[in-house]
Design a protein around this motif. Sequence first.
Motif, PDB file in Angstrom:
ATOM      1  N   ASN A   1       0.818  -1.232   0.000  1.00  0.00           N
ATOM      2  CA  ASN A   1       0.000   0.000   0.000  1.00  0.00           C
ATOM      3  C   ASN A   1       0.848   1.276   0.000  1.00  0.00           C
ATOM      4  OD1 ASN A   1      -2.232  -1.533  -0.008  1.00  0.00           O
ATOM      5  ND2 ASN A   1      -2.952  -1.020   2.045  1.00  0.00           N
ATOM      6  N   ASN A   2       2.004   1.242   0.695  1.00  0.00           N
ATOM      7  CA  ASN A   2       2.847   2.449   0.731  1.00  0.00           C
ATOM      8  C   ASN A   2       3.325   2.834  -0.668  1.00  0.00           C
ATOM      9  OD1 ASN A   2       4.530   0.095   0.736  1.00  0.00           O
ATOM     10  ND2 ASN A   2       6.273   1.343   1.318  1.00  0.00           N
ATOM     11  N   ILE A   3       3.413   1.844  -1.553  1.00  0.00           N
ATOM     12  CA  ILE A   3       3.854   2.119  -2.929  1.00  0.00           C
ATOM     13  C   ILE A   3       2.653   2.534  -3.779  1.00  0.00           C
ATOM     14  CG2 ILE A   3       4.968   1.144  -4.983  1.00  0.00           C
ATOM     15  CD1 ILE A   3       6.237  -0.976  -3.097  1.00  0.00           C
ATOM     16  N   ASN A   4       1.561   1.801  -3.610  1.00  0.00           N
ATOM     17  CA  ASN A   4       0.419   2.022  -4.515  1.00  0.00           C
ATOM     18  C   ASN A   4      -0.491   3.185  -4.133  1.00  0.00           C
ATOM     19  OD1 ASN A   4       1.358  -0.295  -5.817  1.00  0.00           O
ATOM     20  ND2 ASN A   4      -0.712  -0.778  -6.485  1.00  0.00           N
TER      21      ASN A   4
ATOM     22  N   VAL B   1      10.499  -7.184  -6.654  1.00  0.00           N
ATOM     23  CA  VAL B   1      10.241  -6.162  -5.648  1.00  0.00           C
ATOM     24  C   VAL B   1      11.562  -5.778  -4.966  1.00  0.00           C
ATOM     25  CG1 VAL B   1       9.668  -7.825  -3.800  1.00  0.00           C
ATOM     26  CG2 VAL B   1       8.705  -5.537  -3.728  1.00  0.00           C
ATOM     27  N   ALA B   2      11.667  -4.501  -4.586  1.00  0.00           N
ATOM     28  CA  ALA B   2      12.833  -4.033  -3.820  1.00  0.00           C
ATOM     29  C   ALA B   2      12.390  -3.893  -2.376  1.00  0.00           C
ATOM     30  CB  ALA B   2      13.312  -2.692  -4.368  1.00  0.00           C
ATOM     31  N   GLU B   3      13.177  -4.488  -1.463  1.00  0.00           N
ATOM     32  CA  GLU B   3      12.807  -4.488  -0.054  1.00  0.00           C
ATOM     33  C   GLU B   3      13.885  -3.783   0.773  1.00  0.00           C
ATOM     34  OE1 GLU B   3      11.501  -8.396   1.359  1.00  0.00           O
ATOM     35  OE2 GLU B   3      12.231  -7.844   3.331  1.00  0.00           O
ATOM     36  N   ALA B   4      13.447  -2.925   1.674  1.00  0.00           N
ATOM     37  CA  ALA B   4      14.374  -2.195   2.551  1.00  0.00           C
ATOM     38  C   ALA B   4      14.842  -3.136   3.672  1.00  0.00           C
ATOM     39  CB  ALA B   4      13.664  -0.985   3.134  1.00  0.00           C
ATOM     40  N   PRO B   5      15.968  -2.815   4.333  1.00  0.00           N
ATOM     41  CA  PRO B   5      16.475  -3.704   5.397  1.00  0.00           C
ATOM     42  C   PRO B   5      15.429  -3.990   6.471  1.00  0.00           C
ATOM     43  CG  PRO B   5      18.079  -2.018   4.883  1.00  0.00           C
ATOM     44  CD  PRO B   5      16.851  -1.664   4.112  1.00  0.00           C
ATOM     45  N   GLY B   6      14.548  -3.033   6.753  1.00  0.00           N
ATOM     46  CA  GLY B   6      13.529  -3.249   7.777  1.00  0.00           C
ATOM     47  C   GLY B   6      12.336  -4.057   7.298  1.00  0.00           C
ATOM     48  N   GLY B   7      12.349  -4.476   6.038  1.00  0.00           N
ATOM     49  CA  GLY B   7      11.262  -5.287   5.504  1.00  0.00           C
ATOM     50  C   GLY B   7      10.214  -4.483   4.730  1.00  0.00           C
ATOM     51  N   GLU B   8      10.336  -3.158   4.744  1.00  0.00           N
ATOM     52  CA  GLU B   8       9.354  -2.330   4.039  1.00  0.00           C
ATOM     53  C   GLU B   8       9.579  -2.449   2.522  1.00  0.00           C
ATOM     54  OE1 GLU B   8       7.789   2.301   4.133  1.00  0.00           O
ATOM     55  OE2 GLU B   8       9.681   1.756   5.097  1.00  0.00           O
ATOM     56  N   LEU B   9       8.484  -2.538   1.772  1.00  0.00           N
ATOM     57  CA  LEU B   9       8.616  -2.622   0.319  1.00  0.00           C
ATOM     58  C   LEU B   9       8.899  -1.228  -0.238  1.00  0.00           C
ATOM     59  CD1 LEU B   9       5.861  -5.212  -0.665  1.00  0.00           C
ATOM     60  CD2 LEU B   9       8.196  -5.578   0.130  1.00  0.00           C
ATOM     61  N   MET B  10       9.893  -1.134  -1.120  1.00  0.00           N
ATOM     62  CA  MET B  10      10.326   0.168  -1.641  1.00  0.00           C
ATOM     63  C   MET B  10       9.760   0.437  -3.038  1.00  0.00           C
ATOM     64  SD  MET B  10      14.304  -0.478  -0.674  1.00  0.00           S
ATOM     65  CE  MET B  10      15.016   1.148  -0.735  1.00  0.00           C
ATOM     66  N   GLY B  11       9.636  -0.597  -3.827  1.00  0.00           N
ATOM     67  CA  GLY B  11       9.143  -0.422  -5.194  1.00  0.00           C
ATOM     68  C   GLY B  11       9.100  -1.771  -5.880  1.00  0.00           C
ATOM     69  N   TYR B  12       8.450  -1.813  -7.019  1.00  0.00           N
ATOM     70  CA  TYR B  12       8.382  -3.081  -7.757  1.00  0.00           C
ATOM     71  C   TYR B  12       8.230  -2.821  -9.243  1.00  0.00           C
ATOM     72  CZ  TYR B  12       3.356  -2.193  -7.983  1.00  0.00           C
ATOM     73  OH  TYR B  12       2.141  -1.605  -8.216  1.00  0.00           O
ATOM     74  N   ILE B  13       8.554  -3.855  -9.994  1.00  0.00           N
ATOM     75  CA  ILE B  13       8.332  -3.823 -11.445  1.00  0.00           C
ATOM     76  C   ILE B  13       7.601  -5.112 -11.812  1.00  0.00           C
ATOM     77  CG2 ILE B  13      10.575  -4.872 -12.088  1.00  0.00           C
ATOM     78  CD1 ILE B  13      10.609  -2.768 -14.415  1.00  0.00           C
ATOM     79  N   MET B  14       6.628  -4.965 -12.701  1.00  0.00           N
ATOM     80  CA  MET B  14       5.824  -6.124 -13.103  1.00  0.00           C
ATOM     81  C   MET B  14       5.766  -6.113 -14.629  1.00  0.00           C
ATOM     82  SD  MET B  14       1.880  -6.783 -11.976  1.00  0.00           S
ATOM     83  CE  MET B  14       0.910  -5.826 -13.099  1.00  0.00           C
ATOM     84  N   GLY B  15       6.093  -7.231 -15.229  1.00  0.00           N
ATOM     85  CA  GLY B  15       6.088  -7.265 -16.690  1.00  0.00           C
ATOM     86  C   GLY B  15       5.753  -8.641 -17.214  1.00  0.00           C
ATOM     87  N   LYS B  16       5.893  -8.766 -18.514  1.00  0.00           N
ATOM     88  CA  LYS B  16       5.599 -10.060 -19.142  1.00  0.00           C
ATOM     89  C   LYS B  16       6.378 -10.206 -20.440  1.00  0.00           C
ATOM     90  CE  LYS B  16       1.500  -8.227 -21.433  1.00  0.00           C
ATOM     91  NZ  LYS B  16       0.077  -8.366 -21.667  1.00  0.00           N
ATOM     92  N   ALA B  17       6.384 -11.430 -20.973  1.00  0.00           N
ATOM     93  CA  ALA B  17       6.991 -11.682 -22.275  1.00  0.00           C
ATOM     94  C   ALA B  17       5.840 -11.805 -23.260  1.00  0.00           C
ATOM     95  CB  ALA B  17       7.781 -12.974 -22.222  1.00  0.00           C
TER      96      ALA B  17
ATOM     97  N   GLU C   1       8.933   7.891  -0.627  1.00  0.00           N
ATOM     98  CA  GLU C   1      10.086   8.112   0.249  1.00  0.00           C
ATOM     99  C   GLU C   1      11.381   7.483  -0.276  1.00  0.00           C
ATOM    100  OE1 GLU C   1       7.316   6.456   0.870  1.00  0.00           O
ATOM    101  OE2 GLU C   1       7.553   4.890   2.401  1.00  0.00           O
ATOM    102  N   PHE C   2      11.266   6.624  -1.313  1.00  0.00           N
ATOM    103  CA  PHE C   2      12.474   5.973  -1.843  1.00  0.00           C
ATOM    104  C   PHE C   2      12.784   6.414  -3.272  1.00  0.00           C
ATOM    105  CE2 PHE C   2      10.814   2.837   1.291  1.00  0.00           C
ATOM    106  CZ  PHE C   2      11.865   2.919   2.195  1.00  0.00           C
ATOM    107  N   ARG C   3      12.159   7.517  -3.694  1.00  0.00           N
ATOM    108  CA  ARG C   3      12.382   7.955  -5.074  1.00  0.00           C
ATOM    109  C   ARG C   3      13.696   8.697  -5.237  1.00  0.00           C
ATOM    110  NH1 ARG C   3       6.155   9.573  -6.561  1.00  0.00           N
ATOM    111  NH2 ARG C   3       5.459   7.412  -6.520  1.00  0.00           N
TER     112      ARG C   3
END
Length: 125
Positions: free
Chosen positions: A16-19, A45-61, A82-84
């Motif tokens: 939710n913090n990302i979306n 997904v990129a995860e911060a040391p504390g476990g918080e999700l920082m960002g993600y990429i979703m794709g397909k072939a 906060e991670f931009r």
Amino acid sequence: MTSLRAFTCDDLFCFNNINLDPLTETYGIPFYLQYLAHWPEYFIVAEAPGGELMGYIMGKAEGSVAREEWHGHVTALSVAPEFRRLGLAAKLMELLEEISERYEESSFQRYREEIDYTTASSCET
Ligand SMILES: CC(C)(COP(=O)(O)OP(=O)(O)OC[C@H]1O[C@@H](n2cnc3c(N)ncnc32)[C@H](O)[C@@H]1OP(=O)(O)O)[C@@H](O)C(=O)NCCC(=O)NCCS
């Protein structure tokens, strides 16, 4: 240290913090699950040391291996405010490109093997 890892179903409960951002589109759960089931390597997904999700990429072939139009497609790329401006989106894009190239090579290899197998079996009969 930031870790880049495969997105999992459980992450849908924590992103939710990302979306919660007006420029990030939130899809229905089945949409994300479809991507996880079909193209798991394209969902990172990129995860911060504390476990918080920082960002993600979703794709397909997508495309056709036979017509050599096989390519990767980015469906969503989002980084929590906060991670931009740390280079995270650029890193995720770089990773997706690498994965896409590997996927393309292995798909083309599988396609060649299928053709060789079909040709060999039809010659034997
Ligand atoms: C767009 C977004 C993914 C960028 O994430 P980020 O991690 O901050 O981006 P990076 O730090 O990797 O920056 C990558 C490049 O974009 C540039 N950039 C990032 N945000 C920018 C902004 N708001 N305005 C102008 N340039 C920007 C950076 O300067 C960098 O360029 P450079 O390599 O020439 O220096 C992020 O702002 C976001 O999630 N936005 C909302 C969702 C969205 O719009 N997603 C894209 C459509 S799916």
